[in-house]
Design a protein around this motif. Structure first.
Motif, PDB file in Angstrom:
ATOM      1  N   GLU A   1      32.002 -31.024 -79.753  1.00 20.98           N
ATOM      2  CA  GLU A   1      33.408 -31.490 -79.722  1.00 20.98           C
ATOM      3  C   GLU A   1      34.292 -30.428 -79.656  1.00 20.98           C
TER       4      GLU A   1
ATOM      5  N   ILE B   1      34.497 -29.382 -76.123  1.00 19.48           N
ATOM      6  CA  ILE B   1      35.313 -30.631 -75.312  1.00 19.48           C
ATOM      7  C   ILE B   1      36.633 -30.356 -75.526  1.00 19.48           C
TER       8      ILE B   1
ATOM      9  N   ASP C   1      38.187 -27.498 -73.833  1.00 17.59           N
ATOM     10  CA  ASP C   1      38.546 -27.639 -72.147  1.00 17.59           C
ATOM     11  C   ASP C   1      39.221 -28.331 -71.962  1.00 17.59           C
ATOM     12  N   ILE C   2      39.691 -29.510 -72.745  1.00 15.48           N
ATOM     13  CA  ILE C   2      40.729 -30.284 -72.405  1.00 15.48           C
ATOM     14  C   ILE C   2      42.146 -29.679 -72.557  1.00 15.48           C
TER      15      ILE C   2
ATOM     16  N   LYS D   1      45.738 -35.928 -72.234  1.00 16.13           N
ATOM     17  CA  LYS D   1      45.150 -34.759 -72.739  1.00 16.13           C
ATOM     18  C   LYS D   1      45.558 -34.168 -74.232  1.00 16.13           C
TER      19      LYS D   1
ATOM     20  N   PRO E   1      36.306 -37.476 -78.599  1.00 16.80           N
ATOM     21  CA  PRO E   1      35.669 -37.800 -77.290  1.00 16.80           C
ATOM     22  C   PRO E   1      34.514 -38.802 -77.340  1.00 16.80           C
TER      23      PRO E   1
ATOM     24  N   LEU F   1      30.678 -38.587 -73.131  1.00 17.09           N
ATOM     25  CA  LEU F   1      31.389 -37.404 -72.692  1.00 17.09           C
ATOM     26  C   LEU F   1      30.416 -36.167 -73.451  1.00 17.09           C
TER      27      LEU F   1
ATOM     28  N   TYR G   1      28.032 -33.361 -71.727  1.00 17.00           N
ATOM     29  CA  TYR G   1      28.160 -31.844 -72.174  1.00 17.00           C
ATOM     30  C   TYR G   1      27.149 -31.163 -72.510  1.00 17.00           C
TER      31      TYR G   1
ATOM     32  N   THR H   1      34.588 -30.114 -65.537  1.00 17.46           N
ATOM     33  CA  THR H   1      35.711 -30.753 -66.170  1.00 17.46           C
ATOM     34  C   THR H   1      35.304 -31.906 -67.072  1.00 17.46           C
ATOM     35  N   THR H   2      36.355 -32.263 -67.986  1.00 22.01           N
ATOM     36  CA  THR H   2      36.163 -33.408 -68.976  1.00 22.01           C
ATOM     37  C   THR H   2      36.171 -34.744 -68.159  1.00 22.01           C
ATOM     38  N   ASP H   3      36.951 -34.759 -66.902  1.00 21.07           N
ATOM     39  CA  ASP H   3      36.945 -35.917 -65.981  1.00 21.07           C
ATOM     40  C   ASP H   3      35.613 -35.931 -65.166  1.00 21.07           C
TER      41      ASP H   3
ATOM     42  N   ILE I   1      31.998 -34.338 -65.355  1.00 24.37           N
ATOM     43  CA  ILE I   1      31.073 -33.752 -66.220  1.00 24.37           C
ATOM     44  C   ILE I   1      29.818 -33.094 -65.351  1.00 24.37           C
TER      45      ILE I   1
END
Length: 296
Positions: free
Chosen positions: A57, A60, A63-64, A148, A154, A158, A162, A246-248, A250
């Protein structure tokens, strides 16, 4: 109150400083992220799934934050490129999203230069404009910026995605998959004549269409010999860089239109080698090979 031209000049300077600062922070976070991902891969390989699930997490969230910094950097570059539209005391509609997104996000980031940009924008457009941007009453702040900056944990999907991508990037077999051996290729009886076909019209193993000539031992050695440096053969002028995770998105994929581009077996084998494909062996190695050929 300072003249508008003086505020605009200061604003340009602070925008340039903010862009440089945002880029440095992104590079720093990228290096830290690589170290953290390597640690996650080691946890997955050791079977410590619960620990990896909790610690991922942090990756994540990092990255966000990096994606947010990228958006703010683009907004700063936009304002710098269109600085001529900010000479008026009224905000230009084409810059309203960028300006209000920076005002909204600046207090929630560690970038001090963005705070200076926010202060100058407040002096230029007034307190009511800043309050409207902070509360996002008119919805002009970019929805991705708002998302964001949220503090929600998360999603489970997600986190799972990851972990799968980190395991794939570092060659860790997780989650464990059973290796399935493909069955031999079968072909149907073409003419359907059971009298002349001893197999009775059943499916039989496909035979190769052509038979290759048996090579001698010397020819086998020559085929395995690596060509000299500079003789790499023709190369494609087109290179494709895979999209970044990206988080959108994966599981990023390379596509050509609606067709997904997948690596072939040769590309996968070359990627799995420790040495780059086409590496030139030592001179002593070549001398041994050719000396062995002369003796035969």
């Amino acid at each position: 109150m300072a003249p508008a031209t003086s505020i605009l000049t200061k604003l340009k300077v602070q925008l340039k400083l903010a862009i440089a600062r945002l880029r440095n922070v992104q590079q720093r976070d990228e290096q830290i992220g690589k170290t953290q991902q390597r640690a996650m891969a080691q946890l997955l390989e050791a079977g410590k799934i619960d620990s990896a699930t909790i610690r991922v997490e942090n990756i994540i969230r990092s990255d966000i934050t990096t994606e947010l910094h990228e958006m703010l950097e683009l907004y700063c570059e936009l304002l710098l490129a269109r600085a001529g539209l900010m000479e008026s005391s009224v905000c230009d509609p084409g810059l309203e999203e960028a300006i209000k997104s920076i005002i909204y996000a600046a207090p929630k980031t560690e970038i001090k230069e963005l705070a200076a940009v926010r202060q100058l924008l407040g002096e230029k457009y007034g307190k009511e404009f800043v309050l409207a941007a902070m509360e996002n009453t008119d919805g002009k702040v970019n929805a991705k910026v708002v998302k964001k900056l949220s503090v929600e944990p998360p999603r489970a999907e997600l986190v799972q995605g990851y972990l799968e991508e980190i395991a794939r990037a570092y060659g860790v077999d997780w989650p464990k998959r059973e290796k399935v051996t493909p069955p031999p290729e079968l072909v149907d009886d073409l003419d359907g004549d059971d009298e002349d076909d001893p197999s009775g019209g059943q499916k039989v193993l496909a035979e190769p269409l052509t038979t290759e000539r048996k090579l001698s031992k010397g020819e086998h050695e020559l085929n395995r010999a690596t060509p000299p440096q500079g003789f790499a053969g023709p190369r494609s002028p087109v290179t494709v860089t895979p999209p970044r995770r990206t988080t959108d998105n994966i599981h990023p994929k390379v596509t050509l239109g609606s067709v997904e581009l997948k690596p072939n077996k040769k590309m996968e084998q070359a990627a799995s080698k420790k040495e780059p494909d086409g590496a030139v062996p030592d001179i002593s190695d070549l001398e041994k090979r050719f000396a062995a050929l002369k003796k035969r």
